[in-house]
Write a protein that holds these residues in place. Structure first.
Motif, short mmCIF file in Angstrom:
data_model
loop_
_atom_site.label_atom_id
_atom_site.label_comp_id
_atom_site.label_asym_id
_atom_site.label_seq_id
_atom_site.Cartn_x
_atom_site.Cartn_y
_atom_site.Cartn_z
N PHE A 43 0.17 -1.61 -0.09
CA PHE A 43 0.13 0.06 -0.02
C PHE A 43 1.11 0.86 -0.26
CE2 PHE A 43 -2.03 3.28 2.43
CZ PHE A 43 -3.03 3.25 1.50
N SER A 44 1.94 1.26 0.89
CA SER A 44 2.77 2.60 0.71
C SER A 44 3.44 3.00 -0.26
CB SER A 44 3.90 2.18 2.12
OG SER A 44 3.31 2.26 3.26
N GLU A 45 3.66 1.67 -0.71
CA GLU A 45 4.52 1.75 -1.83
C GLU A 45 3.93 2.10 -3.61
OE1 GLU A 45 7.30 -0.95 -4.28
OE2 GLU A 45 5.71 -2.15 -4.47
N GLY A 46 2.19 1.87 -3.02
CA GLY A 46 1.12 2.32 -4.61
C GLY A 46 1.32 1.67 -5.12
N ASN A 47 1.82 -0.18 -4.68
CA ASN A 47 1.11 -0.75 -5.88
C ASN A 47 0.55 -1.96 -5.85
OD1 ASN A 47 1.85 -1.72 -8.49
ND2 ASN A 47 3.73 -2.61 -8.11
N THR B 263 2.20 8.40 -4.01
CA THR B 263 2.00 6.47 -3.61
C THR B 263 0.87 5.81 -3.46
OG1 THR B 263 3.46 6.33 -1.99
CG2 THR B 263 5.04 6.57 -3.87
N GLU B 264 0.36 6.68 -2.58
CA GLU B 264 -0.54 6.54 -2.12
C GLU B 264 -2.41 6.24 -2.82
OE1 GLU B 264 1.79 6.62 1.95
OE2 GLU B 264 1.23 7.42 -0.10
N VAL B 265 -1.65 7.28 -3.33
CA VAL B 265 -3.08 7.46 -4.20
C VAL B 265 -3.25 7.10 -5.84
CG1 VAL B 265 -4.25 10.28 -4.96
CG2 VAL B 265 -3.08 9.88 -2.76
N HIS B 266 -2.08 7.18 -5.67
CA HIS B 266 -1.80 6.32 -6.89
C HIS B 266 -1.81 5.23 -7.01
CE1 HIS B 266 0.89 5.71 -10.92
NE2 HIS B 266 0.76 4.02 -10.30
N GLY B 267 -1.88 4.58 -5.37
CA GLY B 267 -2.39 2.71 -5.71
C GLY B 267 -3.44 2.71 -5.34
N PHE B 268 -4.57 3.75 -4.67
CA PHE B 268 -5.80 3.87 -4.40
C PHE B 268 -6.35 3.78 -6.07
CE2 PHE B 268 -9.39 6.39 -3.98
CZ PHE B 268 -10.06 5.46 -2.69
#
Length: 738
Positions: free
Chosen positions: A121-125, A393-398
């Motif tokens: 999650f923190s990585e955005g992936n 990154t978190e928004v990207h992953g979201f």
């Protein structure tokens, strides 16, 4: 815990330190698990539960239900404490004014989210956030309940609130998982269907209650609560469709899309009637779409949104189908039914912006979490909305997980990405001095571009056959080129330029069309630079733009003839097709989300004729490879007549992969043209496959009968030619007779 015995009330547990007590009562304690639940000390085990409003609490043994002891709240009302000499698996028996409750202690459970989940999650992936964060129904140590998990890294305290705890933020404060900024709590015995939100204490105080960004279900608007949803357990029956999807959605396949707004296509009881649910809609919509021959439907956003007048484009629940039409299970059943009928499902999806409602994502934990902090980056003046900070990154992953969730969970076949142009440019709809350049000093939004490319690559690698379609209105190069070639990676792009040019042409009085001839030909200059969809969408029939039929010039007969010719031009032009609901039968009123289409118009012959034309255009588009195989290839199109502006006549060939031709001829004046000679590549008899002026379409029935023979007279670079009668405001499609 293993078995143990309760001590007497004279051996009550020691009180909390004053600072812990005050923080717990004020609901500002940063780590409730440090003081609540079971804790070992020098004298054994102390159990604490903070239950404001409870009349009494007892500890009972989990194994046999015997009473271990009564808990006391001597230090502060609602703070119940007791001591056990040995560890013991226990439950709380709580007496409230309204009844008795028996449950495990939420603060007796350890951390539940795995390190891999928090890392990804923190990585955005993290590709599967829909089954990780939010409210997840699961069992822990054989005890069923709901695990809540929420990203709010700058919050001082987060609590789950709902009907189950009287919306009291003191009852269920959560545990913060460092360093991810995720808060979590398992509430045992909680059931699907319960309403909930989050109470967040920011550094400026308690925020308005927030709906769950990861909610998989919601309550019915105007209520804004999230709703606990059981895991989707739909038994899919669309295996044949899924096995064929790669072929059905290939660039050389016929793709004809019927765009609709679910709440206003049809209603139970007319304009003021009840909205149909997904089951009722399936019973009515699917047979209609199949009868008209469309290959796909495109649904304007069905994700939950607070304001119906936004048509779904200002949505706040990126993982929840709107409760207006039923449950997530109902939506899955609808998609499955479409697939079993051979209809693909496209969803409009909005990663560009979100509304500013207090219960939503804006300043979610008291800071600009999902949006850019500076209004020059984070606020859309046109739409009064916030802009996702896709560089985080978190928004990207979201947002990546949201897209994948719809495609995986609900077997959706494509996402049409809304407002891509606003994502690509930092100065989109902004004046000089009102935007912030990127790190290189340019106007491109590098973070959004990176997100789009990542989305395209992940979708192609993990969900074969699923499409990503761009609603992009600028000349950005390579929108539908692969990312490996420097493109954005979309599968198709809406051809907004073609739409605006051709609508401007067809709105002109026929006597003036000679001066606007290039509006119909210009699109062929760039028609093969992208993989295009030709859209006549909802945006063209609202806000004073008038309904499609009402844009047409002339008297009533000419208006219908113009529209029939225009749709025939569209269906024979290179590119996939999209038509908004109501346009297929000539609705006169502008579309409104508050009322259903004017279905009574199908009682009139000219409206029936227009609908029949659309039905036949879709049939020919599917049956004739020349009309779809090379939609995106210049080898599939050849101009014959593109310069006859004096007569407003156009003629071209469409060619399939083997070079077999179809002849398309259009006359955009109300004048019948006889003995109009057009070159053809093959000798022999040519027959009319479609004449938009035919009597069955309520036309004047002027044409070329069952067929016409070519003559060895050179024309337009061809050795053979046809002498045709061109109907007024009509289009012809002819094929060589085999």
């Amino acid at each position: 815990m293993a078995g143990g015995r309760a001590l007497t009330t004279e051996q009550a547990a020691p009180g909390l330190a004053r600072n812990d007590l005050e923080a717990l009562i004020a609901a500002t304690h940063p780590d409730p698990f440090a003081v609540l639940g079971p804790h070992r000390d020098a004298e054994g085990y102390c159990v604490r539960a903070y239950l404001p409003g409870a009349l009494s609490v007892e500890l009972i043994a989990s194994d046999d239900g015997r009473t271990l002891c009564r808990m006391h709240d001597e230090q502060a009302p609602g703070l119940f404490e007791a001591r056990l000499e040995q560890p013991c698996a226990y439950r709380l028996r709580i007496r409230w004014a309204g009844g008795e409750q028996e449950t495990e202690d939420p603060y007796s459970f350890g951390p539940l989210l795995g390190e891999v989940d928090t890392y990804l999650f923190s990585e955005g992936n993290h590709r599967d956030l829909g089954h990780c964060l939010g409210a997840q129904c699961l069992s822990v140590d054989g005890i069923s309940g709901v695990r809540f998990a929420l990203w709010a890294p700058n919050a001082r305290r987060v609590s789950v609130v709902g009907d189950f705890n009287s919306w009291d933020g003191r009852r269920h404060p959560m545990r913060l998982r460092h360093p991810s900024g995720i808060w979590e709590l398992f509430i045992p015995r909680l059931q699907p269907g319960e309403r909930y939100k989050y109470e967040i204490l920011g550094h400026g105080g308690i925020l308005p209650l927030k709906a769950d960004p990861m909610a998989r279900a919601t309550t019915l608007p105007p209520d804004t609560s999230s709703r606990i949803e059981a895991p989707l357990q739909h038994e899919w029956l669309d295996q044949q469709w899924m096995a064929e999807r790669v072929r059905r959605q290939a660039v050389d396949a016929p793709i004809s899309i019927y765009e609709l707004h679910v709440g206003s296509w049809r209603r139970d009881g007319g304009d003021e009637g009840r909205l149909y649910d997904w089951h009722e809609l399936a019973e009515r919509l699917i047979p209609y779409v199949c009868d008209l021959g469309f290959t796909h439907i495109e649904l304007m956003p069905v994700m939950e949104h607070p304001f119906g007048g936004s048509w779904g484009y200002q949505l706040l629940s990126q993982f929840a189908p709107s409760a207006r039409y039923g449950s997530p299970h109902d939506f899955a059943t609808f998609v499955d039914a479409c697939h079993q009928a051979g209809i693909g499902v496209i969803l409009d999806w909005v990663p560009a912006h979100f509304p500013t409602d207090d219960h939503g994502l804006g300043r979610f934990d008291g800071t600009a979490l999902y949006e850019y902090a500076h209004p020059f980056e984070g606020f859309h003046q046109d739409w009064d909305t916030y802009i996702y900070n896709l560089g985080r990154t978190e928004v990207h992953g979201f947002m990546l997980a949201s897209a994948l969730y719809w495609l995986r969970e609900f077997h959706v076949d494509a996402l049409r990405v809304d407002a891509v142009a606003s994502m690509l440019y930092r100065d989109y709809s902004r004046k000089d001095g009102e935007w912030i350049p990127n790190c290189h000093g340019g106007r491109e939004n590098l973070e959004a571009i990176d997100f789009i490319r990542h989305l395209a690559d992940v979708t192609k690698s993990e969900i074969p056959g699923a499409l990503i379609i761009a609603e992009e209105s600028t000349a950005w190069p390579g929108v539908s080129k692969p990312t490996a070639e420097g493109g954005l990676g979309f599968d198709f792009k809406w051809n907004m330029g073609w739409m605006h040019d051709t609508l401007k042409y067809i709105e002109e009085d026929p006597v003036n069309r000679r001066y606007h001839h290039d509006k119909m030909t210009f699109g062929l200059i760039y028609a093969f630079s992208e993989h295009f969809v030709l859209p006549i969408s909802h945006d063209e029939v609202v806000h004073g733009k008038r309904a499609l039929i009402d844009k047409m010039p002339g008297d009533r007969w000419q208006q219908f003839a113009n529209l029939r010719a225009y749709l025939s031009f569209m269906w024979t032009h290179p590119g996939k097709k999209l038509l908004f609901m109501g346009c297929e039968f000539g609705q006169w009123r502008e579309w409104s989300h508050d009322r259903e289409l004017d279905w009574y118009l199908l009682g009139y012959p000219d409206h029936q004729g227009l609908q029949q034309l659309v039905r036949d255009l879709n049939r020919l588009y599917r049956e004739q490879p020349a009309l779809h195989q090379r939609d995106c290839s210049p080898e599939g199109f050849r101009w014959l007549i593109g310069d006859d502006s004096a007569n407003s006549v156009f003629a071209w060939l469409r060619l399939d992969a083997q070079g077999r031709p179809l002849l398309v001829v259009g006359n955009f004046t109300p004048v019948v043209r006889t003995d109009y000679r057009i070159g053809v590549p093959l000798p022999g008899r040519w027959r009319e496959l479609l004449n938009s002026d035919a009597e069955c379409y309520a036309g004047s029935n002027i044409g070329n009968g069952p067929g016409i023979d070519s003559n060895p007279i050179e024309a337009h670079g061809e050795a053979q030619s046809l002498s045709l009668t061109l109907p007024p405001l009509g289009m012809l499609i002819l094929a060589p007779q085999e």
